[in-house]
Design a protein around this motif. Structure first.
Motif, short mmCIF file in Angstrom:
data_model
loop_
_atom_site.label_atom_id
_atom_site.label_comp_id
_atom_site.label_asym_id
_atom_site.label_seq_id
_atom_site.Cartn_x
_atom_site.Cartn_y
_atom_site.Cartn_z
N ASN A 36 0.83 -1.20 0.00
CA ASN A 36 0.00 0.00 0.00
C ASN A 36 0.87 1.25 0.00
O ASN A 36 2.08 1.19 0.22
CB ASN A 36 -1.00 -0.02 1.17
CG ASN A 36 -0.35 0.10 2.53
OD1 ASN A 36 0.84 0.34 2.66
ND2 ASN A 36 -1.14 -0.08 3.56
N GLY A 37 0.24 2.40 -0.27
CA GLY A 37 0.96 3.66 -0.41
C GLY A 37 1.72 4.08 0.83
O GLY A 37 2.77 4.71 0.74
N GLU A 38 1.21 3.76 2.00
CA GLU A 38 1.88 4.12 3.26
C GLU A 38 3.05 3.20 3.57
O GLU A 38 3.87 3.51 4.43
CB GLU A 38 0.89 4.04 4.43
CG GLU A 38 -0.25 5.03 4.35
CD GLU A 38 -1.26 4.82 5.47
OE1 GLU A 38 -1.46 3.66 5.91
OE2 GLU A 38 -1.84 5.81 5.89
N ASP A 109 -11.40 -1.16 5.61
CA ASP A 109 -10.27 -0.49 6.23
C ASP A 109 -10.22 -0.85 7.71
O ASP A 109 -11.04 -0.37 8.50
CB ASP A 109 -10.42 1.02 6.07
CG ASP A 109 -9.21 1.79 6.59
OD1 ASP A 109 -8.32 1.17 7.21
OD2 ASP A 109 -9.16 3.02 6.37
N CYS A 118 -15.19 0.30 -4.07
CA CYS A 118 -13.80 0.43 -4.51
C CYS A 118 -13.65 0.05 -5.97
O CYS A 118 -14.38 -0.79 -6.48
CB CYS A 118 -12.93 -0.48 -3.63
SG CYS A 118 -11.16 -0.26 -3.84
N GLU A 129 -3.68 1.86 -8.88
CA GLU A 129 -4.42 2.89 -8.16
C GLU A 129 -5.66 2.24 -7.57
O GLU A 129 -6.45 1.64 -8.30
CB GLU A 129 -4.79 4.04 -9.08
CG GLU A 129 -3.60 4.88 -9.50
CD GLU A 129 -3.98 6.07 -10.36
OE1 GLU A 129 -5.13 6.13 -10.87
OE2 GLU A 129 -3.11 6.93 -10.54
N ARG A 131 -9.01 3.05 -5.47
CA ARG A 131 -9.87 4.17 -5.05
C ARG A 131 -11.04 3.67 -4.25
O ARG A 131 -11.89 2.94 -4.75
CB ARG A 131 -10.36 4.95 -6.26
CG ARG A 131 -11.19 6.16 -5.87
CD ARG A 131 -11.28 7.18 -7.00
NE ARG A 131 -11.97 8.39 -6.58
CZ ARG A 131 -11.44 9.37 -5.87
NH1 ARG A 131 -10.19 9.29 -5.49
NH2 ARG A 131 -12.14 10.44 -5.54
N ARG A 141 -10.98 8.49 -2.00
CA ARG A 141 -9.54 8.67 -1.87
C ARG A 141 -8.84 7.59 -2.68
O ARG A 141 -9.25 6.42 -2.65
CB ARG A 141 -9.15 8.57 -0.40
CG ARG A 141 -7.68 8.79 -0.13
CD ARG A 141 -7.38 8.77 1.36
NE ARG A 141 -7.42 7.44 1.93
CZ ARG A 141 -6.39 6.59 1.95
NH1 ARG A 141 -5.24 6.93 1.40
NH2 ARG A 141 -6.50 5.41 2.51
N THR A 142 -7.78 7.98 -3.38
CA THR A 142 -7.01 7.03 -4.17
C THR A 142 -5.67 6.79 -3.49
O THR A 142 -4.99 7.73 -3.08
CB THR A 142 -6.77 7.58 -5.60
OG1 THR A 142 -8.04 7.79 -6.23
CG2 THR A 142 -5.95 6.61 -6.43
N ASP A 143 -5.31 5.53 -3.37
CA ASP A 143 -4.01 5.13 -2.83
C ASP A 143 -3.25 4.46 -3.97
O ASP A 143 -3.83 3.70 -4.75
CB ASP A 143 -4.21 4.16 -1.66
CG ASP A 143 -2.96 4.01 -0.80
OD1 ASP A 143 -2.10 4.92 -0.82
OD2 ASP A 143 -2.85 2.99 -0.12
N VAL A 144 -1.97 4.73 -4.07
CA VAL A 144 -1.14 4.15 -5.13
C VAL A 144 -0.32 3.01 -4.53
O VAL A 144 0.45 3.21 -3.60
CB VAL A 144 -0.22 5.21 -5.77
CG1 VAL A 144 0.67 4.58 -6.84
CG2 VAL A 144 -1.05 6.35 -6.36
N TRP A 145 -0.54 1.81 -5.05
CA TRP A 145 0.14 0.61 -4.58
C TRP A 145 1.23 0.21 -5.56
O TRP A 145 1.08 0.39 -6.77
CB TRP A 145 -0.85 -0.54 -4.42
CG TRP A 145 -1.90 -0.34 -3.36
CD1 TRP A 145 -2.10 0.77 -2.60
CD2 TRP A 145 -2.87 -1.29 -2.96
NE1 TRP A 145 -3.16 0.56 -1.73
CE2 TRP A 145 -3.65 -0.69 -1.92
CE3 TRP A 145 -3.19 -2.58 -3.35
CZ2 TRP A 145 -4.69 -1.35 -1.31
CZ3 TRP A 145 -4.23 -3.24 -2.73
CH2 TRP A 145 -4.98 -2.63 -1.72
#
Length: 151
Positions: A36-38, A109, A118, A129, A131, A141-145
């Motif tokens: 995940n993006g984080e 989540d 999603c 991406e 979303r 919200r979109t997260d980039v993986w």
């Protein structure tokens, strides 16, 4: 001259068709392990029938301070709060929609215990991406993986 031009157009059309067929998305291109993006978790996307699902397979912080495995403490269903986060199926029911897109899915989540609609878009072979949204995709919200392991 006209025959030469028509031959050139035909050859160009064949080359373009070959490239577009090569670029056409394979529905299974999304399969694999993604960070995940984080950078706090990795999700394995897998297939059951014609739908795609995801499960948490790695956590940056897998254990609580007391050494016990982290669990789904924010789940609104009290009976699921002792379920381990590692192995948790948090994505479900995605269908391939074409154009490198999978939609009509749900994502859970565990940070807040909420479920969201999603969609996923494969930007390139190693970038996804994801979303999550409520209602319409505009409000989300979109997260980039990033891909870690293919299939």
């Amino acid at each position: 001259m006209t025959k030469r031009f028509l031959g050139f157009v035909l050859l160009l059309s064949l080359v373009m068709a070959a490239f577009s067929a090569q670029a056409a998305a394979n529905p299974d291109d999304v399969l694999g392990v993604w960070k995940n993006g984080e950078g706090t978790g990795m999700i394995q996307i897998f297939k059951k029938g014609d739908k795609y699902f995801g499960r948490l397979v790695w956590l940056k912080v897998p254990n609580n301070p007391d050494g016990t495995p982290r669990t789904d403490v924010n789940n609104p269903d009290e009976s699921k709060r002792k379920v381990s986060l590692k192995g948790l199926e948090n994505m479900r029911d995605f269908k391939f929609a074409g154009d490198n897109k999978w939609d009509n899915g749900k994502i859970y989540d565990p940070k807040n215990g909420n479920d969201y609609s999603c969609e996923m878009t494969l930007v390139d072979p190693n970038t996804l991406e994801v979303r999550g949204y409520i209602g319409v995709s505009l409000f989300g919200r979109t997260d980039v993986w990033k891909r870690q392991v293919k299939k």
